[in-house]
Scaffold this motif. Structure first.
Motif, PDB file in Angstrom:
ATOM      1  N   LYS A 147      17.784 -11.833 -53.200  1.00  0.00           N
ATOM      2  CA  LYS A 147      18.383 -11.520 -54.483  1.00  0.00           C
ATOM      3  C   LYS A 147      17.320 -11.613 -55.573  1.00  0.00           C
ATOM      4  O   LYS A 147      16.828 -12.703 -55.877  1.00  0.00           O
ATOM      5  N   SER A 160      15.918 -11.469 -59.297  1.00  0.00           N
ATOM      6  CA  SER A 160      16.430 -11.779 -60.620  1.00  0.00           C
ATOM      7  C   SER A 160      16.377 -10.525 -61.498  1.00  0.00           C
ATOM      8  O   SER A 160      15.384  -9.805 -61.500  1.00  0.00           O
ATOM      9  N   LYS A 161      17.456 -10.276 -62.205  1.00  0.00           N
ATOM     10  CA  LYS A 161      17.541  -9.104 -63.063  1.00  0.00           C
ATOM     11  C   LYS A 161      16.581  -9.255 -64.236  1.00  0.00           C
ATOM     12  O   LYS A 161      16.468 -10.327 -64.828  1.00  0.00           O
ATOM     13  N   LYS A 162      15.882  -8.169 -64.604  1.00  0.00           N
ATOM     14  CA  LYS A 162      14.921  -8.198 -65.697  1.00  0.00           C
ATOM     15  C   LYS A 162      15.560  -7.602 -66.950  1.00  0.00           C
ATOM     16  O   LYS A 162      16.008  -6.452 -66.944  1.00  0.00           O
ATOM     17  N   ILE A 163      15.589  -8.397 -68.015  1.00  0.00           N
ATOM     18  CA  ILE A 163      16.186  -7.978 -69.279  1.00  0.00           C
ATOM     19  C   ILE A 163      15.195  -8.267 -70.413  1.00  0.00           C
ATOM     20  O   ILE A 163      14.820  -9.428 -70.643  1.00  0.00           O
ATOM     21  N   GLY A 208      16.554  -2.932 -68.706  1.00  0.00           N
ATOM     22  CA  GLY A 208      17.876  -3.406 -68.318  1.00  0.00           C
ATOM     23  C   GLY A 208      18.995  -2.772 -69.112  1.00  0.00           C
ATOM     24  O   GLY A 208      20.171  -2.928 -68.780  1.00  0.00           O
ATOM     25  N   PRO A 248      24.187  -8.973 -69.599  1.00  0.00           N
ATOM     26  CA  PRO A 248      24.669  -8.378 -68.348  1.00  0.00           C
ATOM     27  C   PRO A 248      24.910  -9.406 -67.239  1.00  0.00           C
ATOM     28  O   PRO A 248      25.647  -9.137 -66.297  1.00  0.00           O
ATOM     29  N   VAL A 249      24.275 -10.590 -67.338  1.00  0.00           N
ATOM     30  CA  VAL A 249      24.421 -11.626 -66.313  1.00  0.00           C
ATOM     31  C   VAL A 249      24.436 -12.997 -66.985  1.00  0.00           C
ATOM     32  O   VAL A 249      24.034 -13.143 -68.151  1.00  0.00           O
ATOM     33  N   ARG A 273      28.005 -13.800 -68.796  1.00  0.00           N
ATOM     34  CA  ARG A 273      28.042 -12.345 -68.730  1.00  0.00           C
ATOM     35  C   ARG A 273      29.089 -11.796 -69.696  1.00  0.00           C
ATOM     36  O   ARG A 273      30.218 -12.272 -69.741  1.00  0.00           O
ATOM     37  N   GLN A 329      17.957 -16.314 -64.658  1.00  0.00           N
ATOM     38  CA  GLN A 329      19.280 -15.864 -64.252  1.00  0.00           C
ATOM     39  C   GLN A 329      19.979 -16.979 -63.482  1.00  0.00           C
ATOM     40  O   GLN A 329      19.394 -17.639 -62.633  1.00  0.00           O
TER      41      GLN A 329
END
Length: 406
Positions: free
Chosen positions: A272, A274-277, A304, A317-318, A373, A404
């Motif tokens: 998984k 980590s989402k990049k924002i 993102g 978003p998260v 979120r 995240q």
């Protein structure tokens, strides 16, 4: 030899025989000296002293004999218990040193140790009985209704970890007439302790016996523990699926999977990422007075796509920890200019400037917080005057996701 000396000699012989009988290693010198010190006393007092010593030795002999008998019984009981466990094929796991008292034990325990104290993944009984295997057939049938289930159990087959079958098992397998299987999937780590139905196969009906539900938990290391209960009837017994032995060999980053619940294999878990924002935007014009929400139309970075240039709103978003910054610049003498960062309609941080003489002053503020979120973040111009043009980046708003979280 006078009467007193004869009695003393008899006492010495009695003490020596007592020492041989009970393994007593003491000496008779003290007794003999005690008697001879009374030689000048009347005969009656001398005899009384001798008989008193004899009674004392008898009591000591009886006490030592009782202690030896108690130790022998304890040793025999321990040997019998080990023999019973070997016959039954069960071995109880124990962790850590013998507990002396609660206060001493808690001093050496960390928070992780205290948590593990009540975790069934660290406190269970190993159930290693070959007749429970799904491929085993025995002449004498077993009924688990006669077993006194207590606590949690982990299934083994000849020293190899395995789990209950998730499919119907043929009749007369697992050392019984009606084999018990798990009528539902095993839980995942995040599920914790779950309750599952158990079914017994009989007369071509895979769930002819709907036995008492049991509790199941998945543990680190790709194994499961079960809180078994007494089945509803006889002859029913819990099964151990030999096809799942491969699951005990899976590594920590693998999961044991099967499509038909017969052929199992280790499958590597997907990582998984980590989402990049990240976003950075500016307002290319001047602001004056109160502006409820600044619409930063010049977006330079929007990784993102969490920032909306049309509304000027950032939407998380998260779940995670975010860091934001916002700035302004004013050049009007005597003016006070305030920009506020608004999180879920709460004003949480201000960027303030106050020009006391002819000059321009800029202000940059930063703010870090945890957001769930869907949380919304924007900037409001509360008062004063902010200056910018199409070529400058003096009225800005930006932020990034740092960590995240679940």
């Amino acid at each position: 030899m006078n009467l007193v000396k004869m009695v003393v000699l008899a006492v010495a012989v009695f003490v020596m025989l007592s020492s041989c009988a009970v393994g007593y290693s003491g000496s008779t010198n003290s007794t003999e000296l005690n008697v001879w010190s009374m030689e000048n006393q009347p005969m009656a007092e001398q005899l009384a002293a001798v008989f008193k010593e004899m009674e004392s030795l008898k009591c000591e002999q009886t006490t030592l004999w009782k202690q030896q008998k108690a130790l022998t019984q304890m040793q025999n009981t321990s040997q019998e218990k080990r023999a019973e466990e070997e016959v039954a094929g069960t071995h109880v796991l124990s962790y850590g040193p013998m507990k002396m008292n609660d206060d001493e034990e808690d001093l050496d325990l960390s928070e992780e140790d205290l948590r593990r104290r009540g975790d069934p993944c660290y406190h269970y009984t190993i159930l290693d009985q070959a007749w429970r295997a799904t491929n085993a057939t025995t002449k004498f049938k077993v009924c688990d209704r006669h077993s006194k289930w207590k606590g949690w159990y982990r299934l083994f087959y000849k020293g190899m970890s395995l789990q209950m079958p998730e499919r119907c098992v043929p009749v007369d397998k697992c050392g019984t007439h009606s084999p018990l299987w798990l009528a539902g999937p095993h839980p995942k780590m995040k599920d914790g302790i779950v309750t599952r139905r158990v079914c017994g196969h009989w007369k071509k009906n895979c769930c002819a016996f709907k036995s008492t539900p049991i509790q199941v938990k998945k543990c680190k290391g790709n194994y499961y523990v079960y809180k078994f209960t007494q089945p509803s009837a006889c002859y029913l017994a819990y099964c151990a699926d030999v096809n799942t032995i491969v699951c005990g060999r899976c590594s920590r980053d693998q999961t044991c999977v099967s499509r038909d619940k017969i052929n199992w294999r280790c499958k590597r878990n997907r990582r998984k990422f980590s989402k990049k924002i990240h976003f950075f935007a500016s307002y290319p014009d001047q602001l004056s007075g109160k502006v409820n929400r600044i619409k930063y139309s010049k977006v330079l970075v929007n990784v993102g796509r969490a920032f909306n240039r049309r509304t000027g709103v950032f939407k998380a978003p998260v779940n995670g920890i975010y860091q934001f910054f916002f700035s302004t610049q004013t050049g009007r003498t005597g003016a006070k200019t305030d920009l506020w960062l608004v999180v879920n309609r709460y004003w949480v941080a201000v960027s303030h400037t106050h020009v006391s003489r002819p000059s321009t002053v800029g202000s940059l503020s930063m703010y870090m917080t945890f957001l769930r979120r869907g949380a919304i973040v924007y900037v409001t111009h509360n008062c004063g005057r902010s200056w910018a043009n199409s070529a400058s980046t003096t009225i800005t708003f930006g932020g990034s996701l740092l960590v995240q979280m679940r």
